[in-house]
Design a protein around this motif. Structure first.
Motif, PDB file in Angstrom:
ATOM      1  N   GLU A 194       7.809   3.424  -1.241  1.00 46.36           N
ATOM      2  CA  GLU A 194       9.214   3.219  -1.631  1.00 46.36           C
ATOM      3  C   GLU A 194       9.359   1.929  -2.442  1.00 46.36           C
ATOM      4  OE1 GLU A 194      11.838   5.180  -1.268  1.00 46.36           O
ATOM      5  OE2 GLU A 194      10.554   6.727  -0.387  1.00 46.36           O
ATOM      6  N   TYR A 195       8.634   0.886  -2.009  1.00 47.95           N
ATOM      7  CA  TYR A 195       8.660  -0.393  -2.740  1.00 47.95           C
ATOM      8  C   TYR A 195       8.132  -0.221  -4.162  1.00 47.95           C
ATOM      9  CZ  TYR A 195       9.814  -3.287   1.339  1.00 47.95           C
ATOM     10  OH  TYR A 195      10.452  -3.868   2.399  1.00 47.95           O
ATOM     11  N   ASP A 196       7.041   0.577  -4.286  1.00 46.11           N
ATOM     12  CA  ASP A 196       6.439   0.799  -5.608  1.00 46.11           C
ATOM     13  C   ASP A 196       7.424   1.463  -6.566  1.00 46.11           C
ATOM     14  OD1 ASP A 196       4.089  -0.359  -4.924  1.00 46.11           O
ATOM     15  OD2 ASP A 196       3.017   1.508  -4.509  1.00 46.11           O
ATOM     16  N   LYS A 197       8.233   2.391  -6.020  1.00 47.10           N
ATOM     17  CA  LYS A 197       9.238   3.063  -6.857  1.00 47.10           C
ATOM     18  C   LYS A 197      10.239   2.060  -7.429  1.00 47.10           C
ATOM     19  CE  LYS A 197       9.268   7.584  -4.552  1.00 47.10           C
ATOM     20  NZ  LYS A 197      10.078   8.490  -3.711  1.00 47.10           N
ATOM     21  N   ASP A 198      10.580   1.080  -6.597  1.00 44.26           N
ATOM     22  CA  ASP A 198      11.582   0.079  -7.005  1.00 44.26           C
ATOM     23  C   ASP A 198      10.964  -1.126  -7.710  1.00 44.26           C
ATOM     24  OD1 ASP A 198      13.459   1.703  -5.784  1.00 44.26           O
ATOM     25  OD2 ASP A 198      13.287   0.675  -3.853  1.00 44.26           O
ATOM     26  N   GLY A 199       9.623  -1.135  -7.838  1.00 43.50           N
ATOM     27  CA  GLY A 199       8.946  -2.220  -8.530  1.00 43.50           C
ATOM     28  C   GLY A 199       8.762  -3.483  -7.706  1.00 43.50           C
ATOM     29  N   PHE A 200       8.815  -3.359  -6.360  1.00 38.90           N
ATOM     30  CA  PHE A 200       8.634  -4.522  -5.481  1.00 38.90           C
ATOM     31  C   PHE A 200       7.224  -4.521  -4.882  1.00 38.90           C
ATOM     32  CE2 PHE A 200      13.318  -3.751  -5.006  1.00 38.90           C
ATOM     33  CZ  PHE A 200      13.722  -4.886  -5.692  1.00 38.90           C
ATOM     34  N   GLU A 201       6.835  -5.701  -4.367  1.00 39.64           N
ATOM     35  CA  GLU A 201       5.576  -5.822  -3.633  1.00 39.64           C
ATOM     36  C   GLU A 201       5.848  -6.536  -2.321  1.00 39.64           C
ATOM     37  OE1 GLU A 201       2.346  -7.609  -5.655  1.00 39.64           O
ATOM     38  OE2 GLU A 201       2.487  -6.289  -7.410  1.00 39.64           O
ATOM     39  N   ASP A 202       5.117  -6.136  -1.287  1.00 33.81           N
ATOM     40  CA  ASP A 202       5.252  -6.806   0.016  1.00 33.81           C
ATOM     41  C   ASP A 202       3.860  -6.923   0.618  1.00 33.81           C
ATOM     42  OD1 ASP A 202       5.743  -7.572   2.683  1.00 33.81           O
ATOM     43  OD2 ASP A 202       7.734  -6.681   2.619  1.00 33.81           O
ATOM     44  N   LEU A 203       3.262  -8.087   0.451  1.00 31.06           N
ATOM     45  CA  LEU A 203       1.878  -8.294   0.893  1.00 31.06           C
ATOM     46  C   LEU A 203       1.736  -8.206   2.402  1.00 31.06           C
ATOM     47  CD1 LEU A 203       0.842 -11.227  -1.496  1.00 31.06           C
ATOM     48  CD2 LEU A 203       0.223  -8.803  -1.668  1.00 31.06           C
ATOM     49  N   SER A 204       2.785  -8.616   3.150  1.00 37.00           N
ATOM     50  CA  SER A 204       2.707  -8.579   4.614  1.00 37.00           C
ATOM     51  C   SER A 204       2.630  -7.137   5.115  1.00 37.00           C
ATOM     52  CB  SER A 204       3.916  -9.291   5.234  1.00 37.00           C
ATOM     53  OG  SER A 204       5.118  -8.637   4.873  1.00 37.00           O
ATOM     54  N   VAL A 205       3.432  -6.264   4.508  1.00 34.83           N
ATOM     55  CA  VAL A 205       3.402  -4.845   4.892  1.00 34.83           C
ATOM     56  C   VAL A 205       2.061  -4.228   4.524  1.00 34.83           C
ATOM     57  CG1 VAL A 205       4.424  -2.564   4.499  1.00 34.83           C
ATOM     58  CG2 VAL A 205       5.897  -4.564   4.692  1.00 34.83           C
ATOM     59  N   GLU A 206       1.552  -4.609   3.336  1.00 30.95           N
ATOM     60  CA  GLU A 206       0.262  -4.081   2.892  1.00 30.95           C
ATOM     61  C   GLU A 206      -0.866  -4.531   3.811  1.00 30.95           C
ATOM     62  OE1 GLU A 206      -2.361  -3.813  -1.237  1.00 30.95           O
ATOM     63  OE2 GLU A 206      -0.364  -4.745  -1.231  1.00 30.95           O
ATOM     64  N   GLN A 207      -0.817  -5.788   4.242  1.00 31.13           N
ATOM     65  CA  GLN A 207      -1.829  -6.320   5.145  1.00 31.13           C
ATOM     66  C   GLN A 207      -1.771  -5.612   6.500  1.00 31.13           C
ATOM     67  OE1 GLN A 207      -4.257  -8.587   4.395  1.00 31.13           O
ATOM     68  NE2 GLN A 207      -5.065  -8.039   6.415  1.00 31.13           N
ATOM     69  N   GLU A 208      -0.539  -5.399   6.985  1.00 31.52           N
ATOM     70  CA  GLU A 208      -0.357  -4.715   8.271  1.00 31.52           C
ATOM     71  C   GLU A 208      -0.845  -3.273   8.179  1.00 31.52           C
ATOM     72  OE1 GLU A 208       3.204  -3.841  11.512  1.00 31.52           O
ATOM     73  OE2 GLU A 208       3.621  -5.086   9.756  1.00 31.52           O
ATOM     74  N   MET A 209      -0.604  -2.660   7.039  1.00 26.94           N
ATOM     75  CA  MET A 209      -1.057  -1.282   6.821  1.00 26.94           C
ATOM     76  C   MET A 209      -2.580  -1.189   6.863  1.00 26.94           C
ATOM     77  SD  MET A 209      -0.312   0.988   3.453  1.00 26.94           S
ATOM     78  CE  MET A 209      -1.607   1.998   2.785  1.00 26.94           C
ATOM     79  N   HIS A 210      -3.269  -2.141   6.230  1.00 28.37           N
ATOM     80  CA  HIS A 210      -4.734  -2.134   6.233  1.00 28.37           C
ATOM     81  C   HIS A 210      -5.286  -2.413   7.631  1.00 28.37           C
ATOM     82  CE1 HIS A 210      -4.918  -1.456   2.034  1.00 28.37           C
ATOM     83  NE2 HIS A 210      -4.532  -2.666   1.645  1.00 28.37           N
ATOM     84  N   ASN A 211      -4.603  -3.264   8.384  1.00 27.83           N
ATOM     85  CA  ASN A 211      -5.028  -3.528   9.774  1.00 27.83           C
ATOM     86  C   ASN A 211      -4.925  -2.259  10.618  1.00 27.83           C
ATOM     87  OD1 ASN A 211      -5.585  -6.227   9.297  1.00 27.83           O
ATOM     88  ND2 ASN A 211      -3.547  -6.938   9.907  1.00 27.83           N
TER      89      ASN A 211
END
Length: 412
Positions: free
Chosen positions: A158-175
């Protein structure tokens, strides 16, 4: 005294029968009252004999609390914690069912915490004795890690659609991915039926582009002889190969095994279509066998696609005047029971009223296999020819009449 012990056992058994009777009649409040008396009687039991009642109380108590309208989650959790203390020999089993109950009530975080605590539980020899349950605990905890990963992935998309980035969410996702992958990979290596776990693990691998590993996992799950025969394993492999554009030879190979295990699987329509498009005579012959076998099952009796497949192939064979022996070989083992099973006058009336397309396809097959005097063919063609707008039924009647000699050759 001996008499006291005997009377006590009788009254206890009677109380147990009252509980069971109340549960069978859905009298949950009454069952709860008797269970309370039953537990109190056990506490007063001074006999030295081992009674082992904890599993019985756990099973009945859980069922009663789940059905009691007055009970709440706090009471249920309190009861389960007591059962964990009483039943050390089945501690992990109770933990697992507790987690299921929490999940059914939408308490995902609590379920995850409960599974994590159970995973770290150690109690001497009992830990080793409950090794299978421990692996299940780890697997279901991994499943919840996958669930968290899936939610976080959706947020990122959803963030990608809106052109945003959230490194904390991405890090949590990889964990979550790492934890889920470790647990799921471990459980699916143990021989068993792990459909949901395999699907989730493959989803993780595919998302990160590890298609080769995903293929190996699915192939192992489908073909390893140590695993029980499982039609779904072949379905998952077929779907994966199809998704990644594998050649038809590979797809046919997988579906051939599925056909051997479950001839009436819904994918047999796809299998038949692939075989019919093949230039190899052997595959087209198998296609006829596949569609005939599928229609042997009651669940396929009104499957318009299946009847259309059979009608089309039978028609092609007759027009080409080649391979009539294929039809004859399939029909020989069915001519004693298919007429009643598929082509009765009663079915002709019902099919005509409910699904005209089905009646048309079946009438063509019936006319070829049983001749123009077949009850099913006569009824449907007569009804269809009454309506001037339905030209296809007049064409159907002409086709069957023209090739009436085929019936004699097939029937022998």
């Amino acid at each position: 005294s001996h008499k006291h012990k005997l009377d006590f056992r009788k009254s206890k058994d009677l109380c147990l029968s009252y509980i069971q009777d109340a549960m069978l009649q859905n009298q949950w409040k009454r069952a709860a009252e008797f269970l309370t008396f039953y537990i109190e009687s056990l506490e007063k039991d001074f006999s030295t004999e081992y009674m082992g009642p904890s599993e019985m109380i756990w099973r009945m108590g859980t069922e009663i609390l789940c059905h009691c309208s007055q009970s709440n989650m706090k009471e249920f959790n309190s009861f389960i914690e007591q059962m964990k203390t009483l039943g050390v020999k089945r501690y992990l089993k109770v933990c697992l069912e507790h987690a299921f109950h929490l999940l059914c009530n939408g308490r995902t975080d609590e379920a995850y915490q409960s599974l994590s605590l159970a995973e770290s539980w150690r109690f001497g020899e009992q830990t080793t004795a409950q090794d299978k349950e421990l692996k299940l605990i780890q697997a279901y905890r991994g499943l919840l890690d996958y669930y968290n990963w899936s939610k976080q992935k959706q947020v990122l998309l959803e963030y990608d659609k809106d052109g945003f980035e959230d490194l904390s969410v991405e890090q949590e996702m990889h964990n979550s991915f790492r934890k889920a992958a470790v647990s799921l990979k471990e459980i699916i290596q143990i021989p068993g039926v792990w459909d949901l776990f395999v699907q989730c693990y493959v989803d993780l691998l595919e998302f990160y582009g590890d298609h080769e590993e995903a293929r190996q996992v699915l192939s192992e799950y489908a073909y390893n002889s140590k695993f029980p025969a499982n039609p779904n394993a072949h379905v998952y492999l077929y779907q994966f190969l199809k998704r990644h554009g594998e050649p038809k030879k590979s797809l046919i190979s997988v579906l051939k095994i599925l056909h051997d295990i479950v001839p009436c699987h819904e994918l047999m329509i796809d299998f038949h279509a692939m075989l019919q498009k093949s230039k190899k005579r052997k595959r087209r012959r198998l296609g006829l066998e596949v569609i005939f076998a599928a229609l042997d099952y009651a669940g396929w009796k009104e499957n318009v696609k299946a009847w259309n497949c059979l009608a089309r192939q039978v028609k092609q064979i007759i027009i080409s005047e080649k391979h009539l022996e294929w039809i004859k070989q399939e029909w020989n083992s069915r001519k004693d029971w298919w007429p009643t099973f598929h082509f009765s006058r009663y079915l002709a009336k019902r099919n005509w009223q409910e699904n005209e397309s089905l009646a048309y396809e079946k009438a063509l097959v019936a006319g070829i296999l049983l001749g123009k005097d077949c009850k099913y063919f006569k009824y449907v063609s007569h009804q269809g020819c009454k309506d001037q707008k339905k030209k296809k039924f007049r064409t159907l009647k002409k086709f069957v009449n023209k090739h009436s000699s085929v019936y004699l050759k097939i029937s022998g």
